[in-house]
Scaffold this active site. Structure first.
Site, mmCIF file in Angstrom:
data_model
loop_
_atom_site.group_PDB
_atom_site.id
_atom_site.type_symbol
_atom_site.label_atom_id
_atom_site.label_comp_id
_atom_site.label_asym_id
_atom_site.label_seq_id
_atom_site.Cartn_x
_atom_site.Cartn_y
_atom_site.Cartn_z
ATOM 1 N N HIS A 216 0.818 -1.222 0.000
ATOM 2 C CA HIS A 216 0.000 0.000 0.000
ATOM 3 C C HIS A 216 0.853 1.275 0.000
ATOM 4 O O HIS A 216 0.340 2.364 -0.285
ATOM 5 C CB HIS A 216 -0.923 0.031 1.221
ATOM 6 C CG HIS A 216 -1.905 -1.093 1.273
ATOM 7 N ND1 HIS A 216 -2.777 -1.366 0.250
ATOM 8 C CD2 HIS A 216 -2.148 -2.020 2.241
ATOM 9 C CE1 HIS A 216 -3.522 -2.409 0.579
ATOM 10 N NE2 HIS A 216 -3.151 -2.832 1.781
ATOM 11 N N HIS A 605 -5.588 -45.643 -30.281
ATOM 12 C CA HIS A 605 -6.560 -45.939 -31.342
ATOM 13 C C HIS A 605 -7.209 -47.300 -31.155
ATOM 14 O O HIS A 605 -8.218 -47.597 -31.806
ATOM 15 C CB HIS A 605 -5.875 -45.914 -32.712
ATOM 16 C CG HIS A 605 -5.388 -44.560 -33.133
ATOM 17 N ND1 HIS A 605 -6.209 -43.463 -33.188
ATOM 18 C CD2 HIS A 605 -4.152 -44.140 -33.529
ATOM 19 C CE1 HIS A 605 -5.504 -42.416 -33.605
ATOM 20 N NE2 HIS A 605 -4.253 -42.794 -33.810
#
Length: 1183
Positions: A216, A605
């Site tokens: 801050h 596959h």
């Protein structure tokens, strides 16, 4: 809708980068052909040519020669350079200050005590490389702060308690102690020590456990417990000393780090990202600059990113979504060389200020995601965190992650809430003009009928006790040379050749990666394991090939699709599948954390009863079923298939199973790319109970690269994966999408694969296994698997320089899949929206925002901070033309509201704004009345409640009331410009004395900017001593009442009682909004006596001679014009440091340092004399 207001018809102001045009494609879909795997599309290199070139090499020489060629492009010293070690700075001296007048102040030494106990308990201190804290030199602090401010802070070492308290009260939410300056210097120096260590290659990353916090603190201003801005100083230090060009600052503290933002909001070399509680400005620090619409100024536009949370209770899913959808894509394009984190832990569940519900495990995830940036050069600097248990566990979790420990599983992560989705959508809209990687597909997501079943009030469970595995080895490696005995009898140069796995293993050994892994013996899969995914008839059929002759094998091969079979095929396929099962066993038993399976033949596959595409047994599918079998339940398993071909077999095996999420990214080419057909289309989502658990990203063309895959990861794959929350991740790791592959013709780099792997490692407690599938360029697959293995071993991913943004074709495919799956996955509902109703209104907005239950003192206090403009203003007019926008900002149709709401209207820096400025706003039928005891807003009755709040020992009378107009809240921001939150600001605030500091923010002006010289003068005027101390101690509660925010701002009571609203019964959709000035500011001591000659309101500007919109300086009484003429008064302020000026147009007083209008008794005389000169009579009652 964005703050930049880019018109959609104008050229986007993104980074200057050549964007190659995507090759045109034929929109007509070819008829389906019987395409064999290995048959290359016309855009690819001819397979015959590949074979012809391959015949020039002897098989016996190929592995060695190709390996040498491939390794020439690699950094063979990378292993030697690989850094191990996490630095830690923890110094007991940082506990030698506390609040002298309030023992209950949240920021105290007990915070570090709790952290130390936790780290000792978990044995983390001994695992870190310890560094001694050092003092930051003044010259280093001056990289961000003014010398005058630093000198003032240095004098606090010699002040007594009364002096410290008086000085502290001129700031917002701070206390001072004689040791505050020393500890703040040590805290900043601690971060600088880690910067030296990380950039000097002593350590990989680090953490500074320090106090006081810093994010801050501003150029010449303490704020919010912070004296010096540690991460800001560290960023400048890294740039100046180490030559770093690009720094990323991530601020995950629950409060917005306005000090850091203001330091860099004009600087494109620092990217600032903050995710914080905002609640439409009601949460501290109550700044419009904290909203999503603030993106930076000038050259820094686009480099400030704010993600504002507009309700409490935000969870891990919300924070992770912000990282995935916004931070990581932008950081990928920005390419930081150092990442600094303002690591506040006040967003953790149980924190009294944050009131959020994030968990320590969630912060471990955020840390892991950041470790993929800047080659792992990451430093965390402690900021807030005020629940001691949560703070300690949050620090511990982040430190575990920095040390390379796996991220803990998240408890029921779910998806981001609707409020979070709205915030992310707005932030994305604001940033899109600046970052190519955020561009959305031209094919806008269609609205569907998905019901947003927002959960009711969520009660967070108790924080789980995190456990961290103790592993003997991190990464398992399974490989068996016997798998090379599967080969083609008829084609020695078939792309699926035995040398593939040998080449990979030679690379892993040459690079020293194999010896870092635990080598596991491969074993054949049992028949029972194979039968979990394949039929008995099919297994028997393949087993029979072991005894077939060559001719029979050739015929049997032809009965399947794109395979060859030899006598060793069954044995090799069985061994490959069993090897993966062995690795699964090691991972689930805790023998290793993760693993790599270098196996062949590939498997994805293979169907239940059919060999396909070089594959026989589906290794990944069998391994998934094996994992569920040995765990005794339906373990949640994520299968990611990045092979360039669609894994049709895996999809079919699990398409009805919700326990397995299958995600495939592959070339589809509208159904013409192997395996051909619509099985890999995005419309394929699974069946029955498995609907939604099959996800296909179907690329329609070649040349997909890193940017395309990572965009899919950020927008689609990871959001779904985190929502699914898997317990095991299996990757069908085909490398035929790699650059140079003859079949895939894509462009994914080894570095790209490393990043994809790293991002997946945050899931499933780090349990991830890579299984080799395709990949037919020996060099590409070796480099790619090596890069992935490095990531699994914990090495940070290398820098990844994107050569281009995502292709439009890739974005279209990703968007298409998102559109299909939004109905199944709530995490995909973050999207581009048109926010025409303002900040708090979007397609996903929640109207009933939970409010803070326990307003705290100053920082963390919830106040009435949202203006009527939040209600969806259609237009606004004032005495300043709305056309007077700052250069570089234009408006689009969707940006008008956002600009009116969130860009600052800097009336005081030269514009003529009366003390009670009226803004015309179209707000539906809303009319507002105000009475002494209650406020009625659009029919909403709001009772004023007054409570006595003890703040730093002083009783603070506060009034907290809300005036909600359809979700809007009446506000008066004590620390902003107080111009109705409709500010158009573009004026830099100069330092009081220091011209050598980096440019300060154009929007500095959050908290009052206390010029050090004025504070010193104020202290001297006060003549503090024993009498002052005694007077302070014996003040009555009324005398002791502090200004609002304890910062020298206006009283909250005053701010509400002075709000002036007029019911305009005869006006359609028009409301006049009155602006209330500050009732006090710390710079009133700068007002000098009025000259004997009085004032001349017709006096021209001293520099240009204009008579329009002139102001008089209240210190030297020189007259200059406003910023909207020639800005000579601004120049005068910058040169002289004089803070207060008076408008000769409307007689309003403005403080440059507070960035607000001020009306105080000390100004009445000068205003009255100006009024007499202007109108010939005394002014109205001005008290």
């Amino acid at each position: 809708m964005t703050s930049t207001g880019q018109d959609s018809t104008t050229t986007r102001q993104r980074r200057s980068r050549h964007k190659p045009q995507s090759p045109p494609h034929d929109s007509s879909v070819s008829s389906k052909r019987n395409v064999k795997k290995g048959a290359v599309s016309r855009s690819s290199t001819n397979l015959a040519e590949v074979k012809k070139k391959g015949k020039a090499k002897k098989l016996s020489q190929a592995p060695e020669e190709d390996l040498v060629m491939g390794l020439q492009g690699l950094d063979l010293n990378r292993e030697a350079k690989a850094l191990a070690g996490t630095g830690l700075v923890f110094d007991e001296q940082l506990n030698e200050f506390h609040c002298l007048w309030d023992d209950s102040f949240p920021e105290g030494p007990e915070r570090l005590h709790a952290i130390k106990e936790q780290l000792i308990q978990e044995g983390l201190l001994d695992r870190c490389v310890s560094f001694q804290a050092r003092f930051a030199e003044k010259e280093e602090l001056m990289l961000v702060h003014s010398l005058e401010f630093i000198d003032l802070m240095e004098t606090t070492q010699y002040m007594n308690e009364g002096q410290l308290r008086i000085l502290a009260d001129t700031y917002d939410s701070v206390y001072l102690h004689p040791n505050s300056y020393t500890c703040a210097c040590l805290a900043s120096g601690s971060v600088l020590r880690l910067v030296d260590a990380v950039l000097g290659a002593e350590i990989q990353n680090g953490m500074a456990i320090i106090r006081p916090p810093g994010h801050h603190a501003q150029h010449s201003l303490m704020d919010g417990y912070c004296m010096f801005n540690h991460v800001a100083v560290a960023a400048r230090y890294a740039q100046q000393k180490h030559g770093i060009q690009r720094v990323l600052i991530v601020d995950w503290d629950v409060h917005h780090g306005q000090g850091t933002q203001f330091t860099f909001d004009q600087d494109p070399s620092v990217l600032y990202f903050s995710i914080h509680r905002y609640e439409q400005g009601r949460f501290w620090p109550h700044l419009k600059a904290s909203n999503w619409s603030t993106t930076g100024f000038g050259q820094g536009q686009g480099y400030t990113i704010n993600v504002p949370w507009n309700q409490v209770g935000m969870r891990d899913a919300d924070y992770i979504a912000a990282f995935l959808h916004i931070l990581l894509p932008v950081a990928l394009e920005f390419q930081p060389q150092l990442v600094l984190v303002a690591a506040g832990f006040d967003a953790l569940q149980g924190d009294p200020k944050g009131e959020m519900a994030a968990t320590p495990a969630g912060f471990a995830q955020l840390t892991h995601l950041l470790m993929g940036l800047a080659e792992g050069k990451l430093i965390l600097s402690l900021e807030g965190g005020y629940n001691l248990r949560s703070l300690a566990e949050g620090v511990s979790a982040s430190l575990h992650t920095l040390l390379g420990d796996p991220c803990p599983m998240l408890e029921s992560i779910g998806a981001p809430c609707q409020s979070a989705q709205a915030s992310l959508s707005c932030t994305l809209e604001a940033l899109e003009p600046f970052w190519e990687v955020l561009v959305r597909s031209a094919e806008t997501l269609e609205e569907d009928n998905v019901e947003e079943n927002e959960e009711g009030p969520w009660e967070p469970p108790a924080l789980p006790i995190l456990t961290w595995p103790v592993l003997q080895a991190r990464t398992g490696l399974v490989y068996d040379q016997r798998m090379m005995s599967h080969y083609s009898l008829w084609d020695s140069y078939h792309p699926e050749m035995p040398q593939r796995i040998l080449h990979i293993m030679c690379s892993l050994e040459e690079l020293g990666l194999a010896k870092r892994c635990l080598t596991l013996p491969a074993r054949p899969a049992t028949e029972a394991e194979l039968l979990t995914c394949h039929s008995a008839e099919y297994v028997h059929r393949l087993r029979a090939t072991e005894k077939m002759k060559s001719r029979e094998l050739h015929l049997e091969s032809a009965n399947f699709d794109s395979v060859y079979i030899c006598p060793s095929t069954f044995t090799c396929a069985q061994l490959a599948t069993g090897a993966v099962c062995r690795l699964v066993e090691a991972v689930l038993a805790g023998e290793v954390l993760n693993g790599t399976a270098v196996v062949r033949p590939p498997g994805h596959h293979a169907e239940r009863d059919f060999a396909c595409g070089f594959c026989f047994f589906n290794s990944v599918a069998v391994a998934a079923r094996h994992a569920q079998a040995i765990s005794g339940r339906a373990l949640r398993i994520l299968i990611v298939d990045w092979d360039v071909h669609h894994g049709n077999g895996t999809q079919h095996i699990f398409e009805e199973d919700p326990s397995v999420l299958y995600v495939s990214l592959h070339r589809y080419d509208r159904g013409t790319f192997f395996p051909v057909g619509d099985e890999g289309a995005s419309s394929q989502v699974g069946r029955a109970a498995g609907t939604g658990f099959t996800v296909n990203v179907a690329w329609n063309g070649p040349h997909m690269g890193d940017a395309d895959y990572l965009t899919a990861w950020h927008r689609l794959v990871l959001p779904i994966a985190y929502e699914f929350n898997p317990e095991l991740v299996l990757v069908s790791a085909g490398f035929d999408a790699a650059l140079g592959d003859p079949l895939g013709c894509c462009q994914v780099s080894p570095e790209g694969y490393a990043h994809l792997t790293h991002l997946l490692m945050g899931l499933a407690n780090g349990h991830i296994i890579l299984i080799l599938e395709g990949g037919y360029n020996l060099t590409s697959i070796s480099e790619s698997m090596a890069a992935c293995t490095r990531s699994l071993l914990g090495d940070p991913p290398p820098l990844l320089a994107l050569q281009r943004p995502p292709q439009s074709r890739a974005l279209a495919s990703i968007t298409e899949t998102i559109q299909v799956h939004r109905r199944y996955w709530r995490s995909l509902r973050v999207m581009k929206v048109e926010d025409k109703e303002g900040t708090s209104s979007s397609k996903s907005v929640i109207n009933n925002t939970p409010q803070s239950a326990n307003p705290e003192s100053a920082k963390g206090m919830t106040t009435t901070e949202e203006s009527l403009l939040e209600a969806g203003m259609g237009k606004a007019t004032s005495e300043l033309s709305v056309e007077e926008f700052t250069p570089g900002q234009t408006m689009s149709e969707t940006a008008v509201v956002a600009l009116i709401q969130d860009q600052s209207l800097e009336a005081a820096t030269g514009g003529a704004m009366p003390d009670q400025t009226t803004l015309e706003a179209a707000m539906g039928e809303a009319t507002l009345d105000q009475t002494i005891s209650e406020e009625v807003v659009g029919g909403a009755m709001l009772e004023k409640t007054t409570s006595e709040k003890t703040l730093r020992g002083a009783t603070l009378s506060q009034t907290t009331s809300e005036a909600a107009t359809g979700g809007a809240t009446l506000d008066q921001n004590t620390s902003e410009k107080a111009v109705g939150d409709a500010e158009l600001i573009q004026t830099p605030l100069a330092s009081c004395t220091d011209n050598q500091t980096p440019p300060v923010s154009l929007m500095q002006g959050a908290t009052p900017q206390s010029c050090p010289s004025m504070l010193i003068r104020s202290l001297r005027t006060l003549e503090l001593g024993n009498k002052a101390q005694e007077a302070l101690e014996f003040q009555t509660p009324e005398e002791e009442s502090l200004p609002g925010e304890a910062a020298g701002g206006q009283d909250i009571d005053d701010s509400m009682s002075m709000q002036g609203f007029v019911d305009l019964a005869d006006t359609d959709q028009v409301t006049f909004y009155a602006v209330t000035p500050l009732s006090w500011c710390p710079h009133l001591v700068a007002v000098c006596p009025i000259p004997a000659a009085g004032l001349n309101v017709t006096q021209p500007c001293r520099d240009c001679g204009t008579y329009q919109e002139n102001w008089v300086c209240l210190s030297c009484y020189e007259v200059y014009c406003s910023r909207y003429i020639n800005a000579h008064m601004i120049q005068h302020h910058e040169a002289s440091g004089h803070p207060l000026v008076l408008s000769y147009v409307d007689l309003s007083a403005w403080c440059y340092l507070c960035q607000a209008y001020v009306h105080h008794q000390a100004l009445v005389d000068v205003k009255n004399i100006a009024h007499q000169d202007k109108f010939g009579e005394d002014g109205p009652h001005l008290h």
